[in-house]
Design an enzyme around this catalytic site. Structure first.
Site, short mmCIF file in Angstrom:
data_model
loop_
_atom_site.label_atom_id
_atom_site.label_comp_id
_atom_site.label_asym_id
_atom_site.label_seq_id
_atom_site.Cartn_x
_atom_site.Cartn_y
_atom_site.Cartn_z
N ASP A 189 42.15 34.76 38.81
CA ASP A 189 42.98 35.93 39.05
C ASP A 189 43.96 36.19 37.90
OD1 ASP A 189 43.94 38.07 40.71
OD2 ASP A 189 45.69 36.85 41.23
N HIS A 199 46.40 44.92 32.66
CA HIS A 199 47.68 45.65 32.62
C HIS A 199 48.77 44.87 31.88
CE1 HIS A 199 48.73 43.29 36.23
NE2 HIS A 199 49.98 43.61 36.00
N ARG A 216 36.32 57.27 50.55
CA ARG A 216 35.40 57.51 51.66
C ARG A 216 36.04 58.34 52.78
NH1 ARG A 216 31.69 53.09 53.34
NH2 ARG A 216 32.98 51.91 51.93
N LYS A 254 52.25 46.00 29.02
CA LYS A 254 53.68 45.69 29.23
C LYS A 254 54.43 45.79 27.90
CE LYS A 254 53.04 42.83 33.31
NZ LYS A 254 53.92 43.14 34.43
N LYS A 272 40.08 44.79 36.76
CA LYS A 272 39.63 43.46 37.12
C LYS A 272 39.54 43.36 38.65
CE LYS A 272 42.75 40.15 37.42
NZ LYS A 272 43.65 40.16 38.60
N HIS A 313 45.04 37.76 32.21
CA HIS A 313 46.39 38.04 31.70
C HIS A 313 46.91 36.95 30.75
CE1 HIS A 313 46.15 41.09 34.67
NE2 HIS A 313 46.54 40.38 35.69
N GLU A 333 55.24 33.89 40.25
CA GLU A 333 55.52 34.98 41.20
C GLU A 333 56.15 34.40 42.46
OE1 GLU A 333 52.38 38.23 41.30
OE2 GLU A 333 51.20 36.44 40.94
N LYS A 358 51.77 31.34 42.72
CA LYS A 358 52.30 32.22 43.77
C LYS A 358 53.31 31.43 44.60
CE LYS A 358 48.99 35.70 43.76
NZ LYS A 358 49.49 36.95 43.22
C1 BG6 Z 1 47.21 41.01 39.23
C2 BG6 Z 1 46.84 39.87 40.13
O1 BG6 Z 1 46.24 41.18 38.23
O2 BG6 Z 1 48.46 40.74 38.62
C3 BG6 Z 1 47.90 39.66 41.20
O3 BG6 Z 1 45.58 40.15 40.77
C4 BG6 Z 1 49.26 39.50 40.55
O4 BG6 Z 1 47.59 38.51 42.00
C5 BG6 Z 1 49.52 40.61 39.56
O5 BG6 Z 1 50.22 39.51 41.58
C6 BG6 Z 1 50.80 40.33 38.76
O6 BG6 Z 1 51.13 41.45 37.99
P1 BG6 Z 1 52.65 41.76 37.64
O7 BG6 Z 1 52.58 42.93 36.72
O8 BG6 Z 1 53.36 42.04 38.93
O9 BG6 Z 1 53.19 40.52 36.97
#
Ligand code: BG6
Length: 488
Positions: free
Chosen positions: A233, A176, A47, A180, A146, A238, A214, A338
């Site tokens: 999430d 993603h 935008r 990996k 996502k 994942h 994380e 987290k």
């Molecule tokens: C994302 C989540 O899809 O994946 C995040 O929305 C998360 O909350 C992230 O931190 C983790 O990805 P990676 O590759 O850093 O393990």
């Protein structure tokens, strides 16, 4: 190295956080590796009313620091900037898409790749406006990030909106984690070696553990995260996708729908978690004040954008089971959180114990074999086996057969987004989620969420910088197991 056909990549959300942290750096890497066809353009759309020059300054400031430094040689950044254009568009205004039309005029022969790095509420309007402006060619593809919905119903609505304009074969739903290297290596390990297949089943494998821990908290995404929580999430996508890669039957080929068909069968075979099962087989947690990496972390509810009385979970552990011949009775423990003690992502396959020990050993020896596929903090695969301790007698000790792939192959700058972008450029759908996979994943997740709501299951607090609520250890201990935390 794979060489994609010429394309135009149109990145919606072109000034966003994901674009700056992951997507543009991945595109830079592809360009620097010589995989970007000379005539191909990257058109960033957002935008903000930037000129091209202003946008390039913005990219230099926000994305350049995230690229692989060893590729930043000579004029590689300047050459990458030459392929970038910028178009300011109000995404709800049909007429403003004509500006994009001007950029794409006469380029219909190229593959046209729309990448939507925006909120899912924009997917519908973007598709509709691309359609109305005749910007969708027969060789167009659309990639979406996502979150693809917050339950099965909303995921279906998003899908219905996209499928008015794109065929399923044109839609690339990104997870993603499937990009990996260690996850892809798991596929190689399972199907490139005859060794594992006879062992890859109940009776041979005792339990499977998937952990994505994380150290980061919600990092400026408080508002989004508070509406989402760890189950939606991370687990819905994942962790379930990794579970599928571990549990699927051998696909007939990596091409076409082979992998997606097999993953779908796994998702459909997940034993439903409902009612009392949700209470006994899931653990919800939320971090409270603590210390991560020597830094003070506030209560989750004190984070910016989070409701002060929030009951959103920042941690989930659960026990999943797969109702089929191969996996019946084998627990798959999944956990993610987290503000945890350590950043670690790994898949652990614990094999059964030997039926009878012939050695005179300390208690606990011999220990069962264990295969660990690690994504974070470093990438690698380890197989722990029992060996004899040097010296007198027959005393055993576990040793690791270590496949340290980052040392064996100096890949350095390859990352998950880069791999998936190259797949998108080449039209390889295998590692993207199909709509029925997404639907089946939500079908399994929805009853967990509704039971949490109906039974008022509140998250248990865990201090930031720990391994999560004690109930998580109790979840696996009830089956006689413990989480793999060795060396962390
Ligand atoms: C994302 C989540 O899809 O994946 C995040 O929305 C998360 O909350 C992230 O931190 C983790 O990805 P990676 O590759 O850093 O393990």
């Amino acid at each position: 190295m794979i060489q994609p056909q010429p394309f135009d990549l149109i990145l919606f959300g072109g000034t966003g956080d994901l674009a700056m942290r992951k997507l543009l750096p991945a595109m830079f890497n592809i360009h620097a590796h010589g995989q970007w066809p000379e005539e191909s353009k990257l058109i960033c759309v957002a935008r903000s009313d930037y000129t091209r020059g202003e946008f390039l300054d913005f990219v230099a400031e926000h994305a350049r620091g995230n690229v692989s430094q060893e590729l930043l040689e000579k004029d590689s950044w300047a050459r990458f900037c030459e392929v970038i254009d910028y178009v300011a568009i109000d995404l709800f205004d049909t007429d403003s898409y004509q500006k994009l039309g001007v950029q794409l005029e006469g380029r219909e022969a190229f593959n046209r790749l729309f990448y939507l790095s925006t909120g899912p509420n924009l997917f519908g309007p973007i598709c509709e406006n691309l359609g109305k402006n005749q910007l969708i060619t027969k060789n167009s593809r659309i990639a979406v990030e996502k979150p693809l919905g917050r339950d099965q119903k909303s995921a279906r609505e998003i899908n219905a909106q996209m499928s008015q304009y794109f065929e399923e074969q044109q839609i690339y739903r990104i997870d993603h984690y499937l990009g990996k290297e260690p996850v892809q290596n798991l596929i190689a390990l399972r199907f490139g070696n005859a060794l594992f297949e006879p062992l890859w089943r109940r009776g041979r494998i005792r339990d499977v553990q998937i952990t994505v821990a994380e150290q980061l908290g919600v990092e400026g995404r408080g508002e989004f995260y508070d509406q989402t929580g760890a189950l939606r999430d991370m687990i819905q996508n994942h962790l379930l996708q990794m579970l599928c890669i571990i549990a699927m039957e051998p696909p007939t080929s990596m091409a076409g729908d082979g992998v997606r068909d097999e993953k779908l069968k796994v998702l459909k075979a997940l034993k439903p978690l409902r009612g009392d099962d949700v209470l006994s087989k899931t653990v919800r947690g939320q971090y409270s004040r603590g210390i991560v990496n020597s830094k003070d972390v506030p209560d989750y509810t004190a984070e910016k954008g989070v409701a002060p009385d929030s009951t959103t979970e920042t941690y989930v552990a659960l026990k999943a089971e797969i109702d089929n011949w191969r996996w019946s009775g084998v627990p798959f423990y999944l956990r993610t959180g987290k503000s945890m003690q350590t950043k670690i992502s790994e898949i652990v396959i614990n094999f059964e114990e030997v039926p009878h020990s012939i050695f005179d050993n300390e208690p606990g020896m011999p220990t069962p074999n264990r295969l660990v596929i690690q994504m974070q903090p470093s990438e690698g695969i380890k197989l722990s086996i029992m060996a004899k301790k040097p010296g007198d007698g027959m005393r055993l000790t576990p040793v690791n057969l270590n496949l340290d792939l980052s040392k064996t192959y100096k890949r350095g700058s390859y990352n998950a987004y880069q791999r998936l972008l190259v797949d998108l450029m080449c039209g390889n759908l295998s590692l993207f989620m199909r709509h029925d996979e997404l639907d089946a994943a939500w079908a399994w997740i929805d009853p967990i969420i509704s039971t949490w709501q109906d039974r008022d299951v509140r998250p248990k607090h865990y201090p930031a910088g720990t391994w999560g609520p004690a109930a998580s250890s109790a979840l696996v201990a009830r089956d006689g197991f413990s989480w793999h935390e060795e060396g962390h």
